[in-house]
Enzyme design. Structure first.
Site, PDB file in Angstrom:
ATOM      1  CG  ASN A  12      -1.722   1.253   1.368  1.00 19.79           C
ATOM      2  OD1 ASN A  12      -1.830   2.014   0.419  1.00 19.79           O
ATOM      3  ND2 ASN A  12      -2.295   1.482   2.540  1.00 19.79           N
ATOM      4  CD1 TRP A  13       3.977   1.254  -2.554  1.00 22.62           C
ATOM      5  CD2 TRP A  13       3.897   2.220  -4.581  1.00 22.62           C
ATOM      6  NE1 TRP A  13       4.886   0.600  -3.361  1.00 22.62           N
ATOM      7  CE2 TRP A  13       4.851   1.173  -4.608  1.00 22.62           C
ATOM      8  CE3 TRP A  13       3.678   2.954  -5.740  1.00 22.62           C
ATOM      9  CZ2 TRP A  13       5.578   0.857  -5.763  1.00 22.62           C
ATOM     10  CZ3 TRP A  13       4.403   2.636  -6.891  1.00 22.62           C
ATOM     11  CH2 TRP A  13       5.341   1.602  -6.902  1.00 22.62           C
ATOM     12  CE  LYS A  14       0.269   3.601   4.705  1.00 21.31           C
ATOM     13  NZ  LYS A  14       0.031   3.758   6.118  1.00 21.31           N
ATOM     14  CG  HIS A  98      -5.865   1.864   5.000  1.00 18.30           C
ATOM     15  ND1 HIS A  98      -5.424   2.873   5.831  1.00 18.30           N
ATOM     16  CD2 HIS A  98      -4.842   0.991   4.882  1.00 18.30           C
ATOM     17  CE1 HIS A  98      -4.173   2.622   6.176  1.00 18.30           C
ATOM     18  NE2 HIS A  98      -3.786   1.487   5.617  1.00 18.30           N
ATOM     19  CD  GLU A 100      -3.007   5.590   6.462  1.00 11.85           C
ATOM     20  OE1 GLU A 100      -3.027   5.559   5.225  1.00 11.85           O
ATOM     21  OE2 GLU A 100      -2.054   5.146   7.137  1.00 11.85           O
ATOM     22  CD  GLU A 167      -3.614  -2.611   7.384  1.00 11.78           C
ATOM     23  OE1 GLU A 167      -2.504  -2.877   6.927  1.00 11.78           O
ATOM     24  OE2 GLU A 167      -4.199  -1.559   7.131  1.00 11.78           O
ATOM     25  N   GLY A 173       2.007   2.457  10.595  1.00 12.17           N
ATOM     26  CA  GLY A 173       2.917   3.586  10.396  1.00 12.17           C
ATOM     27  C   GLY A 173       3.607   4.068  11.655  1.00 12.17           C
ATOM     28  CB  SER A 213       4.991  -1.409  12.172  1.00 11.44           C
ATOM     29  OG  SER A 213       4.477  -0.099  12.375  1.00 11.44           O
ATOM     30  N   GLY A 234       2.739  -1.013   4.313  1.00 12.59           N
ATOM     31  CA  GLY A 234       2.748   0.395   3.940  1.00 12.59           C
ATOM     32  C   GLY A 234       4.175   0.894   3.749  1.00 12.59           C
ATOM     33  N   GLY A 235       4.713   1.515   4.787  1.00 15.36           N
ATOM     34  CA  GLY A 235       6.027   2.181   4.707  1.00 15.36           C
ATOM     35  C   GLY A 235       7.126   1.343   4.069  1.00 15.36           C
TER      36      GLY A 235
HETATM   37  C1  PEP Z   1      -0.887   0.189   5.860  1.00 16.48           C
HETATM   38  O1  PEP Z   1      -0.879   1.316   5.381  1.00 16.48           O
HETATM   39  O2  PEP Z   1      -1.809  -0.595   5.570  1.00 16.48           O
HETATM   40  C2  PEP Z   1       0.186  -0.196   6.767  1.00 16.48           C
HETATM   41  C3  PEP Z   1       0.115  -1.358   7.352  1.00 16.48           C
HETATM   42  O3  PEP Z   1       1.194   0.709   6.934  1.00 16.48           O
HETATM   43  P1  PEP Z   1       2.619   0.428   7.653  1.00 16.48           P
HETATM   44  O4  PEP Z   1       3.160  -0.869   7.083  1.00 16.48           O
HETATM   45  O5  PEP Z   1       3.460   1.585   7.302  1.00 16.48           O
HETATM   46  O6  PEP Z   1       2.359   0.294   9.114  1.00 16.48           O
END
Ligand code: PEP
Length: 253
Positions: A12-14, A98, A100, A167, A173, A213, A234-235
């Site tokens: 997930n590049w957001k 998600h 966010e 999640e 994040g 994470s 994500g990150g």
């Molecule tokens: C996400 O955006 O779904 C996520 C899990 O982010 P991160 O890996 O950065 O915690």
């Protein structure tokens, strides 16, 4: 432990990467995952990168996903994108719910339900994100919060081809991942509840991911859990080398 479900690792590049940055990622990433066959890989970039990635990933083993969708097929919905448009670009997966979007944009379970119906009707695969906040966990409400998100999100959705991502909001994040045993406890609960909502055999085949994470250093501990079938990342998915390491940790290639 042999799992019946194929591992899925989704990026997930957001709201990150221009088209040029996405092109550099593809150039670095694809050679690092040649021969990886035991893992399904999906990249969900921003909408603006979809046309480029649609072409750039065409002959690769990496599938394309979107981070959002609107529920109508077309019409006067300024700024929105439909399942038909995403299918046209070769997207197979769509992230829905998600945290966010729930917490920053204000999406609720009714909206998420409409989106899930649209995705299911289009024959695409939703990645439905569920998870509790830190206060909810501290008050022992994690199961009930996730149960309600599943019940309301999936209401009236025909047993679809579905991926669920557990999640925990406090892990997204933050660099603070859930304890793998807690991730197992929640993903096991999700599978049990899907069996109640739908059917036990069907629920056994559904892939449930952990997200929050995930890094090359911890992915193996998550996929070692019996009910964790991969990760939504994500990150760490923004860096081609890190994301390839995450994918390859579960691969013999
Ligand atoms: C996400 O955006 O779904 C996520 C899990 O982010 P991160 O890996 O950065 O915690």
């Amino acid at each position: 432990m042999v799992k019946i479900r194929k591992t899925l690792i989704a990026a997930n590049w957001k709201m990150h990467k221009t088209v040029g940055e996405a092109a550099n990622f593809v150039k670095d990433f694809l050679p690092q995952v040649v021969g990886v066959a035991e893992v399904d890989m999906v990249i969900c970039p921003p909408f603006t990168c979809l046309p480029y990635l649609s072409a750039g990933l065409k002959d690769s083993c990496v599938q394309l996903g979107a981070q959002n969708v609107f529920w109508a097929r077309q019409g006067a919905y300024t700024g929105e994108i439909s399942t038909a448009m995403l299918q046209d670009l070769g997207c197979s997966y769509i992230i829905v719910g998600h945290s966010e979007r729930r917490h920053i944009i204000g999406e609720n379970d009714l909206i998420i339900n409409r989106k899930l119906k649209a995705i299911s009707e289009a024959g695409m695969v939703p990645i439905l994100c569920v998870g509790e906040t830190l206060p909810e966990r501290e008050q022992n409400q994690a199961r009930e919060v996730v149960r309600l998100q599943l019940e309301q999100g999936l209401k009236g959705v025909a047993a679809p081809e579905l991926v669920v991502a557990y999640e925990p909001v406090w892990a997204i994040g933050t660099g603070i991942n859930a304890n793998p045993a807690d991730a197992q406890e929640m993903t096991g609960f999700i599978r049990e509840y899907l069996a109640i909502l739908y059917d036990k055999t069907w629920a056994e085949g559904i892939r449930i991911l952990y997200g929050g994470s995930v890094k090359p250093e911890n992915i193996a501990q998550f996929v070692a859990q019996p009910d964790v079938d991969g990760a939504l990342v994500g990150g760490a998915s923004l860096d081609a080398h890190d994301f390839a390491r995450i994918v390859r940790l579960n691969s013999n290639a």
